[in-house]
Design an enzyme around this catalytic site. Structure first.
Site, PDB file in Angstrom:
ATOM      1  N   GLY A  43       0.779  -1.232   0.000  1.00 37.51           N
ATOM      2  CA  GLY A  43       0.000   0.000   0.000  1.00 37.51           C
ATOM      3  C   GLY A  43       0.808   1.277   0.000  1.00 37.51           C
ATOM      4  O   GLY A  43       0.367   2.298  -0.521  1.00 37.51           O
ATOM      5  N   GLU A  98       3.848   4.350   5.713  1.00 40.62           N
ATOM      6  CA  GLU A  98       2.684   3.459   5.686  1.00 40.62           C
ATOM      7  C   GLU A  98       1.554   4.143   4.919  1.00 40.62           C
ATOM      8  O   GLU A  98       1.488   5.370   4.843  1.00 40.62           O
ATOM      9  CB  GLU A  98       2.278   3.162   7.158  1.00 40.62           C
ATOM     10  CG  GLU A  98       1.045   2.339   7.370  1.00 40.62           C
ATOM     11  CD  GLU A  98       1.127   0.918   6.815  1.00 40.62           C
ATOM     12  OE1 GLU A  98       1.361   0.775   5.609  1.00 40.62           O
ATOM     13  OE2 GLU A  98       0.882  -0.040   7.578  1.00 40.62           O
ATOM     14  N   ASP A  99       0.664   3.340   4.357  1.00 35.02           N
ATOM     15  CA  ASP A  99      -0.456   3.914   3.619  1.00 35.02           C
ATOM     16  C   ASP A  99      -1.503   4.506   4.562  1.00 35.02           C
ATOM     17  O   ASP A  99      -1.795   5.697   4.523  1.00 35.02           O
ATOM     18  CB  ASP A  99      -1.093   2.867   2.679  1.00 35.02           C
ATOM     19  CG  ASP A  99      -1.406   1.534   3.370  1.00 35.02           C
ATOM     20  OD1 ASP A  99      -1.238   1.422   4.609  1.00 35.02           O
ATOM     21  OD2 ASP A  99      -1.803   0.592   2.671  1.00 35.02           O
ATOM     22  N   ASP A 102      -5.392   2.351  10.785  1.00 35.18           N
ATOM     23  CA  ASP A 102      -6.798   2.151  11.156  1.00 35.18           C
ATOM     24  C   ASP A 102      -6.900   2.005  12.667  1.00 35.18           C
ATOM     25  O   ASP A 102      -7.229   2.945  13.380  1.00 35.18           O
ATOM     26  CB  ASP A 102      -7.325   0.928  10.411  1.00 35.18           C
ATOM     27  CG  ASP A 102      -8.796   0.666  10.683  1.00 35.18           C
ATOM     28  OD1 ASP A 102      -9.391   1.406  11.476  1.00 35.18           O
ATOM     29  OD2 ASP A 102      -9.352  -0.283  10.110  1.00 35.18           O
ATOM     30  N   LYS A 130      -7.450   6.737  10.267  1.00 39.93           N
ATOM     31  CA  LYS A 130      -8.879   6.585  10.581  1.00 39.93           C
ATOM     32  C   LYS A 130      -9.158   7.066  12.007  1.00 39.93           C
ATOM     33  O   LYS A 130      -8.239   7.149  12.835  1.00 39.93           O
ATOM     34  CB  LYS A 130      -9.270   5.108  10.452  1.00 39.93           C
ATOM     35  CG  LYS A 130      -9.138   4.547   9.036  1.00 39.93           C
ATOM     36  CD  LYS A 130     -10.482   4.170   8.495  1.00 39.93           C
ATOM     37  CE  LYS A 130     -10.414   3.580   7.121  1.00 39.93           C
ATOM     38  NZ  LYS A 130     -10.823   2.183   7.090  1.00 39.93           N
ATOM     39  N   PHE A 152     -14.429   2.427   4.308  1.00 43.07           N
ATOM     40  CA  PHE A 152     -13.391   1.677   3.592  1.00 43.07           C
ATOM     41  C   PHE A 152     -12.979   2.471   2.355  1.00 43.07           C
ATOM     42  O   PHE A 152     -13.802   2.766   1.493  1.00 43.07           O
ATOM     43  CB  PHE A 152     -13.901   0.288   3.194  1.00 43.07           C
ATOM     44  CG  PHE A 152     -12.813  -0.575   2.633  1.00 43.07           C
ATOM     45  CD1 PHE A 152     -11.941  -1.239   3.480  1.00 43.07           C
ATOM     46  CD2 PHE A 152     -12.635  -0.688   1.256  1.00 43.07           C
ATOM     47  CE1 PHE A 152     -10.911  -2.019   2.969  1.00 43.07           C
ATOM     48  CE2 PHE A 152     -11.600  -1.464   0.737  1.00 43.07           C
ATOM     49  CZ  PHE A 152     -10.738  -2.129   1.600  1.00 43.07           C
ATOM     50  N   VAL A 153     -11.721   2.823   2.293  1.00 46.71           N
ATOM     51  CA  VAL A 153     -11.248   3.672   1.195  1.00 46.71           C
ATOM     52  C   VAL A 153     -10.289   2.926   0.278  1.00 46.71           C
ATOM     53  O   VAL A 153      -9.639   1.955   0.699  1.00 46.71           O
ATOM     54  CB  VAL A 153     -10.557   4.957   1.723  1.00 46.71           C
ATOM     55  CG1 VAL A 153     -11.557   5.864   2.419  1.00 46.71           C
ATOM     56  CG2 VAL A 153      -9.394   4.602   2.658  1.00 46.71           C
ATOM     57  N   ASP A 159      -5.970  -0.830  -1.815  1.00 42.85           N
ATOM     58  CA  ASP A 159      -6.707  -1.713  -2.717  1.00 42.85           C
ATOM     59  C   ASP A 159      -7.982  -2.262  -2.110  1.00 42.85           C
ATOM     60  O   ASP A 159      -8.196  -2.211  -0.893  1.00 42.85           O
ATOM     61  CB  ASP A 159      -5.828  -2.909  -3.102  1.00 42.85           C
ATOM     62  CG  ASP A 159      -5.725  -3.933  -1.971  1.00 42.85           C
ATOM     63  OD1 ASP A 159      -5.454  -3.518  -0.819  1.00 42.85           O
ATOM     64  OD2 ASP A 159      -5.937  -5.132  -2.218  1.00 42.85           O
ATOM     65  N   ARG A 165      -5.585   0.317  -6.592  1.00 35.42           N
ATOM     66  CA  ARG A 165      -4.362   0.961  -6.092  1.00 35.42           C
ATOM     67  C   ARG A 165      -3.904   2.089  -7.017  1.00 35.42           C
ATOM     68  O   ARG A 165      -3.295   3.054  -6.576  1.00 35.42           O
ATOM     69  CB  ARG A 165      -3.212  -0.051  -6.007  1.00 35.42           C
ATOM     70  CG  ARG A 165      -3.360  -1.100  -4.933  1.00 35.42           C
ATOM     71  CD  ARG A 165      -2.033  -1.836  -4.765  1.00 35.42           C
ATOM     72  NE  ARG A 165      -2.187  -3.129  -4.128  1.00 35.42           N
ATOM     73  CZ  ARG A 165      -2.276  -3.321  -2.821  1.00 35.42           C
ATOM     74  NH1 ARG A 165      -2.266  -2.301  -2.004  1.00 35.42           N
ATOM     75  NH2 ARG A 165      -2.401  -4.540  -2.320  1.00 35.42           N
TER      76      ARG A 165
HETATM   77  P1  5GP Z   1      -4.465  -1.393  11.492  1.00 31.98           P
HETATM   78  O1  5GP Z   1      -3.540  -2.415  12.023  1.00 31.98           O
HETATM   79  O2  5GP Z   1      -3.978   0.020  11.704  1.00 31.98           O
HETATM   80  O3  5GP Z   1      -5.861  -1.587  11.991  1.00 31.98           O
HETATM   81  O4  5GP Z   1      -4.589  -1.667   9.936  1.00 31.98           O
HETATM   82  C1  5GP Z   1      -3.775  -1.059   8.981  1.00 31.98           C
HETATM   83  C2  5GP Z   1      -3.863  -1.778   7.654  1.00 31.98           C
HETATM   84  O5  5GP Z   1      -5.216  -2.151   7.349  1.00 31.98           O
HETATM   85  C3  5GP Z   1      -3.427  -0.871   6.518  1.00 31.98           C
HETATM   86  O6  5GP Z   1      -2.036  -0.952   6.281  1.00 31.98           O
HETATM   87  C4  5GP Z   1      -4.238  -1.364   5.348  1.00 31.98           C
HETATM   88  O7  5GP Z   1      -3.573  -2.441   4.745  1.00 31.98           O
HETATM   89  C5  5GP Z   1      -5.504  -1.905   5.987  1.00 31.98           C
HETATM   90  N1  5GP Z   1      -6.622  -0.926   5.927  1.00 31.98           N
HETATM   91  C6  5GP Z   1      -7.183  -0.273   6.964  1.00 31.98           C
HETATM   92  N2  5GP Z   1      -8.194   0.528   6.551  1.00 31.98           N
HETATM   93  C7  5GP Z   1      -8.264   0.378   5.209  1.00 31.98           C
HETATM   94  C8  5GP Z   1      -9.112   0.955   4.187  1.00 31.98           C
HETATM   95  O8  5GP Z   1     -10.021   1.772   4.419  1.00 31.98           O
HETATM   96  N3  5GP Z   1      -8.866   0.561   2.910  1.00 31.98           N
HETATM   97  C9  5GP Z   1      -7.897  -0.338   2.574  1.00 31.98           C
HETATM   98  N4  5GP Z   1      -7.752  -0.643   1.292  1.00 31.98           N
HETATM   99  N5  5GP Z   1      -7.083  -0.908   3.512  1.00 31.98           N
HETATM  100  C10 5GP Z   1      -7.263  -0.545   4.808  1.00 31.98           C
END
Ligand code: 5GP
Length: 179
Positions: A43, A98-99, A102, A130, A152-153, A159, A165
């Site tokens: 990402g 990082e992308d 969340d 988020k 969800f984006v 992706d 992507r």
């Molecule tokens: P966390 O561990 O912070 O909950 O999750 C982070 C990862 O979840 C991100 O690196 C990404 O891969 C995925 N992710 C979280 N929210 C989204 C979203 O809205 N869209 C997409 N495509 N991936 C997400």
């Protein structure tokens, strides 16, 4: 692709302007230091490509691929390293790229893992965050693009089922696509 979005949150120009702002700060903060940017595949490819080229100073780039253990759509915070970086980070100034953050569980695990390798410093740059991560502050995202809603984006590296992507902006995926 565009027709599958229920809304565009940020277009290409808005993202580029923000990335340039972040690059100015990073150039200042790492002036005279050897910066190693570590991108999290897949990402972060777009953020890394744009951010690194917006910098005036040198940087090195390396990559990690990780996957969350556990079932379900929610992050479990237990992370498996699928591809480690090729560079030693001992005494290096590491910037994780990082992308999106969340819950912050993935990043907090990763930071803990990288800290044990004795870098000189470790900071985080993320394109998007988020509300959950903004609330719990599990991870301090020093260089943040945008705080976004919990939808969800997709786009700008993010992706759904491997697609979207390559959208230039960031948008909310229309639920009709996955329901
Ligand atoms: P966390 O561990 O912070 O909950 O999750 C982070 C990862 O979840 C991100 O690196 C990404 O891969 C995925 N992710 C979280 N929210 C989204 C979203 O809205 N869209 C997409 N495509 N991936 C997400």
């Amino acid at each position: 692709m565009r027709a599958d979005l229920s809304a565009v949150l940020y277009d290409e120009d808005e993202i580029a302007a923000k990335i340039n702002e972040l690059a100015v700060r990073i150039d200042q903060d790492y002036e005279g230091k050897d910066l190693l940017m570590v991108g999290i595949l897949n990402g972060a490819v777009m953020v890394m490509a744009d951010l690194s080229r917006a910098l005036r100073n040198h940087c090195e780039m390396d990559w990690m691929a990780i996957s969350s253990y556990g079932s379900g759509v929610a992050s479990s915070g237990v992370v498996r390293i699928l591809k480690d970086m090729n560079t030693s980070i001992v005494d290096r100034h590491v910037l994780i790229v990082e992308d999106i953050v969340d819950t912050g569980l993935t990043l907090s695990y990763l930071i803990e893992n990288l800290r044990s390798r004795n870098p000189a410093s470790i900071e985080v740059c993320a394109g998007f965050r988020k509300p959950e991560a903004a609330r719990n502050r599990r991870v301090d995202v020093k260089y943040l693009g945008f705080d976004i809603p919990s939808d969800f984006v997709v786009g700008y590296g993010l992706d759904y089922a491997g697609r979207y992507r390559n959208l230039r902006g960031l948008g909310i995926l229309d639920p009709k696509v996955y329901s």
